[in-house]
Design a protein around this motif. Sequence first.
Motif: not given
Length: 407
Positions: A289-299
């Motif tokens: 998956v390609r997730l556009e989310a702050v949580q995903n980016a930070t982790d």
Amino acid sequence: MSNGLVIVGASYAGVQAGISAREKGYQEPIRIVADEIHLPYQRPPLSKAFLSGDLAHNSLFLRGEDYFKGQGIEMVLGHRAIELDRAASRVTLEGGDNLPFDSLVIATGSRARRLTVPGHERDGIVYLRTLDDALTLKPRLEAAKDVVIVGGGFIGLEVASTAAKTGKKVTLIEAQSRLLERAVSPLISQFLLDIHRAHGVDIRFNESVVAIEGNGAAHEVVTSSGLRVRADLIVAGIGGIANDELAVQAGIISANGIDVDEHGRTSADNIYAAGDVSNHHNSFAGRRVRLEAVQNATDQGKAVGSMIAGKPEAYNAVPRFWSDQYDAKLQIVGLSAPTDMAVVRGDMQDGKFSVFYYRDGKLTAVDSINKPGDQMIARRLITTSLSPTPEQAADLAFDLKKFEAGK
């Protein structure tokens, strides 16, 4: 002298990768390159608090300039990276400057998908991804009377909410049959539809924009059914495209974003990617998956920084998303599928409820409206692969500690 770490992109993922590398003991030079002139900033408030005037410009920044100097992180702002030479371990910037590196992180995020219909080049069509976009949109929204939103995704709905609360006439055009069709259950879609309509938003489903016409500042949005909607301002929120050009040009494996493993490693040695630009195998989704989310980016940024510092910590966090619309706070944990069984806990009429999703008897995701407590429990349950039965989920007649004890 070491060439150190170069990070392309002052995004959540890019900034976190640099910070985490330092925190884990990385002593070499770190440079963050960005085509924007702004210090790294928060993006979720752009469509909500900043656009409405509740959050000031100077309150958006993630960290001040002194912080980066104190961490020994050099900010190279207003410079676009245009070429990656893997053999020479070098990034070329627009204008001709070269940055050599020992390790490289691509954290370039995603850009707004653009309308391509006749009239798409007219002034008055605005997209919202960056601070500059928001600075352009804010005064135009304040001056507009008739606003057309193209797209019923998170950005479109948040801008519609902000505009409707200030008394604008808002029409939202959505090509799918319901709101957030790929993200939430029909129950959540219906709830959001009801609150938007209660605030006067005219929502049209199964309609696509085929042309934008008009004279001067007045626009007419023409849809596939022949509907014509007047607009002073058009805001398009029709999805994002990964900014993976550097990787593609350099022959790094990319498919809907740059392919990475659980440590953010790409198919090229010493080159990493994280955040919206990356594509990873997610154990909770069971697929890439390609997730556009702050949580995903930070982790993911944390995982990449740790790996570069020689202290690997694999990324395996349960996905989380959120959206604020009017008085409704939508929070999502996990990744549901259209075929999942949905069980409601709470009362939709009260505007405080959750939808629990099951696949093969296992809890896969929970969507909540104004129920943060359910989200905290659901995150623990999904992370530990513990699943309440549908009956227990319906009335929350279970206790997390009992589940953790195997009772």
